[in-house]
Every structure is written in structure tokens, then in C-alpha cells.
Design an enzyme around this catalytic site. Structure first.
Site, short mmCIF file in Angstrom:
data_model
loop_
_atom_site.label_atom_id
_atom_site.label_comp_id
_atom_site.label_asym_id
_atom_site.label_seq_id
_atom_site.Cartn_x
_atom_site.Cartn_y
_atom_site.Cartn_z
N ASP A 26 0.86 -1.18 0.00
CA ASP A 26 0.00 0.00 0.00
C ASP A 26 0.90 1.24 0.00
O ASP A 26 1.80 1.36 0.85
CB ASP A 26 -0.87 0.00 1.27
N ASP A 37 -3.02 4.88 -2.18
CA ASP A 37 -4.02 5.48 -1.31
C ASP A 37 -4.39 6.89 -1.78
O ASP A 37 -3.50 7.72 -2.01
CB ASP A 37 -3.42 5.56 0.10
N HIS A 74 -11.31 -2.78 3.31
CA HIS A 74 -11.19 -2.44 4.74
C HIS A 74 -11.94 -1.16 5.10
O HIS A 74 -12.04 -0.82 6.29
CB HIS A 74 -9.71 -2.30 5.08
N ASP A 75 -12.44 -0.46 4.07
CA ASP A 75 -13.21 0.77 4.32
C ASP A 75 -14.71 0.56 4.11
O ASP A 75 -15.49 1.51 4.24
CB ASP A 75 -12.79 1.87 3.32
N GLU A 88 -6.42 4.18 -5.65
CA GLU A 88 -7.67 4.39 -4.94
C GLU A 88 -8.12 5.79 -5.31
O GLU A 88 -7.51 6.78 -4.91
CB GLU A 88 -7.52 4.28 -3.42
O1 TEU Z 1 -9.44 5.83 2.04
C1 TEU Z 1 -9.87 7.03 1.42
C2 TEU Z 1 -11.24 7.34 1.85
O2 TEU Z 1 -11.87 8.26 1.45
C3 TEU Z 1 -11.74 6.43 2.88
O3 TEU Z 1 -11.62 7.15 4.02
C4 TEU Z 1 -13.09 5.89 2.56
O4 TEU Z 1 -13.52 6.26 1.30
C5 TEU Z 1 -14.08 6.42 3.55
O5 TEU Z 1 -13.59 6.02 4.79
C6 TEU Z 1 -15.41 5.79 3.27
O6 TEU Z 1 -16.30 6.35 4.17
C7 TEU Z 1 -8.05 5.65 2.14
C8 TEU Z 1 -7.82 4.37 2.93
O7 TEU Z 1 -8.40 3.27 2.24
C9 TEU Z 1 -8.45 4.56 4.29
O8 TEU Z 1 -8.39 3.35 5.06
C10 TEU Z 1 -7.73 5.69 5.00
O9 TEU Z 1 -8.38 5.93 6.23
C11 TEU Z 1 -7.73 6.97 4.16
O10 TEU Z 1 -7.44 6.75 2.79
C12 TEU Z 1 -6.67 7.92 4.65
O11 TEU Z 1 -5.40 7.39 4.33
#
Ligand code: TEU
Length: 554
Positions: free
Chosen positions: A100, A201, A329-330, A251
């Protein structure tokens, strides 16, 4: 000369959130040695690539996305020797490792930020985005994704720094060529260790429109997809990515299909592919005051979902490459978000959503536990969350602004919060689902007694075996990787059916996203060689049973 052979087109990726995957040292946290111990499980499933969520040294605020040292392993997850062994053991099994890359921001504990913060004329001051106050307050109305202002005041230098996420995650200044040079050097360092790619990310945030930085007290602006985005990605490609036979996935929550034609162009000029968010956010909701918000209770809207997925399939075909995912994971768990996690239909619908996705064009991503039909967690109190996004949203929306009631917010958390995907992987029916011999850092889902890997590996009727077969089909039938896409029964509110065609082969995929029987019209009517199905008994060729899927070669 671009060394990439685009092997990702035939690959299936398995996403591991290491903190919740497997704990080998008994401290209640998953770790790299735990991943090593499960490589044979992943080999059995048949996946080709592991995407490992961040395992670098971090400040413990946002699940590893607040990095304080890009070239060190988080002590709670293991050592660099453990990582090197994981890479070697994975490669021995023909499994690639994608890491990542989190370079929109660093932790405020990163050495760069500590220097940058120390004084206005520090050589690293311009590594981050510092602005003077506007009329004694924040420079402008920019908002953090994790609630509240995106500006944090620093007493030492009397200025604010930008953080699009938590205040402990300071945005890097990509306009500064020295920042880009440091990032590219770090990427080379990891590629020279032998990794096989990066998931990037919020990579659509590295270039931000200048209004985001304006000291004008102005409103919240769009911090995504700024004017130099593609210049930076093409520079990264020239300077780093094209030097190795690797894969990348951005992402890119802001992505439209048209923009994807640049980010994920098959000409290899930028990234291999990108994660769009349209489908996983199609059922975002509205707060009591009408504001759009992720906090909703659904339900999923199949007509919207079909339109989105079909558009991404047809508009990228032959031009750019799709990523295919339901969860990560989100996001909430796939079967809870898109299937039916009532036990009566959970297994059927988990298989059905798997087939619906895996028969499309693109690289499929399986999030840990999705191959078992793991479900959301039955949260009863916000204190069970371990997520900064949840904590900040609760404080702002429930406590301070009272835009949503605690009861309603709990319903939203049970449907959409990120913790749903971060409960420990369920290996056995035993204590802590076999995840740890210690105290698990997050509660283990009580349904691990009947949803676990041990009971499914080797069971031909399990969700695990179904996913294993889906992965095998992708290797066996070129139409799955290369075929075009035609949506059928476009207006049907139960059926998601489509065909894929390539060099005389036609795949027919018919899925029922409902608890009731659903009719298939002539074009979707079951015919040809059955490749995979989630009901054992043959059914009426013109009718799908509850949550039924059928994949045939016509
Ligand atoms: O996620 C980007 C992001 O916008 C996420 O926060 C997600 O879309 C949102 O939580 C949905 O409600 C990336 C990573 O995947 C995330 O785990 C990190 O918290 C974030 O960036 C900051 O690095």
C-alpha cells in the site's frame, strides 16, 4: 521502454488487512508471521496476488494510514526480516505481493513533518501545506474526510497545516519536486526488494486545485483530481513504475469512467487500474437536514448498481482496465451490503454476489473473509468501534451538531462503518475464531461458530469452494478475461444478467438479487453448458430461485 507485461489482467487479488488477519505472537493483533502461516490457505484458494494494507511504522491513528517511516515495519506487525520472509514464501508459492502506497499524507510523527513544523524557514517547511490564518482563524472552509476542518493550527510557527484526513495525517505538498523525488526513491527501494506493485491510497488527491489552499475564508472545495494529477502520475510512471514488471491500482474515489480512461489506460502511461467508488457509495444517504452523507442504512438499489457496473464495463472495454470489488477495509462486508446476511440466504447470496462480480471484465479483489461469506458485525454501542472516522463523525454529527440521533447512527454503523470489515478473520469455531490466543483488538463476530475457514476448506458446497471455482474458471475461459459486456433485462429490479462474448464464445451470467423467484426473458433464459451455479438441482430455465446464480457457456 515500459517493462510491464500487464499480467494483472489474468490475476485475482486477495486483500489482507494484517491487523485482523492472523495473530502469530498472541498479542491480540494480527501480524506478518500470521500471514506467512496462512499462505497455504491462500494457495488452496487459488489467488495470484496479495494486496497487503499498510504494515509500515505508523502513529496508530488510522489503521496504518498514518505512516511515520516508509522503510520500517510497524513493530506491532513484525520486523523487516518477517516481511522479507513473507515475500520469499509468497513468491515460492507463485503469489505476488502488492504493498500500500500512502503518499498523499504522512503521520505528523514522520521525521519530515517534525522538521517542517520546527520553523517557517526549515528546508522541509515546503514538504507540507502551511498557510497563515485568515481573520484569526482557519485559512478557508476546507473540510476533512474525517469530519471537522482540514486545517490544524500550530502554535510554534503560528500557521495552519492541511490534513484531508485526521489531524495526525498531514498532507504532503506534491507541488514540491523534492517531495516527489523522495517518494520515487522510496518506491524504488521497495521495488528493489522484489515487491510486485502498489495500491495507491487516495492517489487522486495528490494534485489539488489551488483554491483548496487559498487563504480567503472561502468554502469547502473539491480536493480531488487537481490540475497536475496526470502530470504527476505520468512522471511517477516514467521515473519508477515503467522500470519494473509490476501492477498498480489507484484508490480514486472521485473517478468517473471518462477519467478512468486516463488513470487506468491500457497504454500503460499511468496506472494499471483504479478503484472507483460509484457502486459502493450508490446507496449513501442524507442526514436529517438533507445533507448527503455516507451514513445511511441503504438498502442497496439494484437498478442503480446495474447501471453503474454496466457503464464501467462497456466504457472501459478495450481502452482501460477495471478493478472489480464489492468490499475492502473501508467498506461493509459484501454479503451484508449486496447480498442477504440472514442465515436462510447468506450462503446462497454470498456465492451469487461472487459470481456476479467475478464473471465481469477486470481484476477481481477478494477482501479477507469474503470467500467465507463473513458478515457485518452486530454493533450495539459506538464504543465498540476502533475507527477514527466513526469517532469523529459521532462527535460531530451526533454530539455537537445533533444532525442524527444516536439510535439512527447506530443503524448506520451496523450497515456502513469500516469496523464491519476489520473484525478478526474467522479461522475456526473455537476461541477468538482461531485468530489469536490473546485478547483480540476488536470483537470477534459471534457467528464464527458457524462461519469459519476450517469448516469450509474441503467442503465442496462452501462459499470458499465456490470462490475457488470462480478463480479457476477465470484461468480456464479466455472469454472471462477478454470478452465484451452486454447487460440484459436492464429495467428488471431483481435480475442482474449479462453476457460476455469473445472469439465465438458467449458466457451467460444470470443472478437474482432478491428473496423471491425472478423471471428470465428470452435472452437471459438458461441455456448451454453450466459452468457454475449456487443451486444443486436444475431449475426452470426461465425462472431464477431466491438469490440464484447460473453461469453458462452458450
Ligand atoms: O481511504 C480514502 C477514503 O476516502 C476512505 O476514508 C473511505 O472512502 C471512507 O472512509 C469511506 O467512508 C483511504 C484508505 O483506504 C483509508 O483506510 C484511510 O483511512 C484513508 O485513505 C486515509 O489514508
Amino acid at each position: 521502454m515500459n517493462k510491464q507485461t500487464q499480467w494483472f489482467k489474468d490475476a485475482v487479488v486477495y486483500q489482507i488487512y494484517p491487523k485482523s488477519f492472523m495473530d502469530a505472537d498472541g498479542d491480540g493483533l494480527g501480524d506478518l508471521r500470521g500471514v506467512i502461516g496462512k499462505l497455504d490457505y491462500l494457495k488452496e484458494l487459488g489467488i495470484d496476488v496479495i494486496w497487503l494494507n499498510p504494515c509500515y511504522k505508523n502513529s496508530g491513528v488510522d489503521g496504518g494510514y498514518d505512516i511515520s517511516d516508509y522503510r520500517a515495519i510497524a513493530p506491532e506487525l513484525g520486523t523487516m526480516a518477517d516481511f522479507d520472509e513473507l515475500l520469499e514464501q509468497a513468491h515460492k508459492r507463485g503469489i505476488r505481493i502488492v504493498m500500500d502506497l500512502v503518499v498523499n499524507h504522512t503521520s505528523t510523527e514522520h521525521a519530515w513533518f517534525i522538521e517542517s513544523k520546527s520553523s517557517r524557514d526549515n528546508p522541509k517547511r515546503d514538504f507540507y501545506i502551511w498557510r497563515k490564518p485568515f481573520e484569526g482563524g482557519v485559512p478557508n472552509g476546507e473540510r476533512s474526510v474525517f469530519s471537522g476542518p482540514a486545517w490544524e493550527y500550530d502554535e510554534t510557527t503560528g500557521e495552519y497545516y492541511l490534513h484531508m484526513f485526521a489531524r495526525e495525517q498531514a498532507d504532503l505538498n506534491w507541488e514540491n519536486e523534492e517531495v516527489r523525488r523522495e517518494v520515487y526513491d522510496m518506491m524504488h527501494w521497495w521495488f528493489k526488494k522484489g515487491i510486485d506493485g502498489f495500491r495507491m491510497d487516495v492517489i487522486d488527491m495528490i494534485s489539488k486545485d489551488e483554491t483548496v489552499y487559498a487563504v480567503d475564508g472561502g468554502p469547502h472545495r473539491n480536493a480531488f483530481n487537481g490540475p497536475r494529477e496526470h502530470e504527476f502520475l505520468q512522471e511517477m510512471n516514467r521515473e519508477v513504475l515503467s522500470h519494473y514488471d509490476i501492477m498498480t491500482v489507484g484508490e480514486t474515489g472521485s473517478l468517473t469512467t471518462q477519467e478512468a480512461l486516463r488513470y487506468a489506460n491500457l497504454d500503460g502511461s499511468e496506472l494499471s487500474m483504479a478503484f472507483q467508488f460509484e457502486h459502493v457509495e450508490h446507496d449513501n444517504g442524507y442526514l436529517d437536514n438533507g445533507e448527503r452523507s455516507k451514513w445511511s442504512t441503504g438498502p442497496m438499489d439494484l437498478l442503480k448498481l446495474k447501471e453503474i457496473m454496466a457503464r464501467w464495463q462497456t466504457e472501459l472495454h478495450g481502452k482501460a482496465w477495471n478493478s472489480l470489488y464489492w468490499s475492502n477495509h473501508d467498506q461493509p462486508r459484501a454479503v451484508s451490503h449486496f447480498g442477504c446476511d440472514d442465515e436462510q440466504y447468506r450462503v446462497l447470496s454470498a456465492k451469487m454476489v461472487g459470481a456476479c462480480l467475478h464473471m465481469m471484465q477486470g481484476t477481481p479483489y477478494i477482501y479477507q473473509g469474503e470467500e467465507l461469506g463473513m458478515t457485518n458485525y452486530p454493533f450495539t454501542d459506538v464504543s465498540q468501534s476502533r475507527d477514527v472516522e466513526v469517532y469523529n463523525a459521532w462527535q460531530e454529527l451526533v454530539v455537537e451538531q445533533k444532525k442524527i440521533t444516536p439510535e439512527r447512527m447506530m443503524d448506520c454503523l451496523r450497515y456502513k462503518c469500516r469496523d464491519n470489515a476489520r473484525t478478526p478473520m474467522q479461522w475456526t469455531a473455537g476461541v477468538n475464531a482461531g485468530f489469536t490466543e490473546g485478547e483480540p483488538w476488536m470483537p470477534v463476530n459471534p457467528n464464527h461458530t458457524y462461519i469459519n475457514a476450517e469448516s469450509q476448506v474441503g467442503d465442496p458446497d462452501s462459499v470458499f469452494s465456490f470462490y475457488k471455482k470462480l478463480i479457476a474458471l477465470r484461468k480456464q475461459y479466455p472469454v472471462i478475461v477478454h470478452g465484451d459486456f452486454t447487460l440484459l433485462q436492464k429495467e428488471d429490479e431483481q435480475v442482474f444478467a449479462y453476457t460476455r462474448a469473445h472469439e465465438g464464445s458467449t458466457l451467460l451470467v444470470a443472478c437474482n438479487f432478491s428473496c423471491e423467484e425472478a423471471r428470465l426473458d428470452e435472452a437471459a433464459r438458461t441455456r448451454g453448458e453450466m459452468l457454475i451455479a449456487n443451486y444443486k438441482e436444475d431449475g426452470d430455465p426461465g425462472v431464477l430461485r431466491a438469490w440464484e446464480c447460473r453461469v453458462t457457456l452458450v
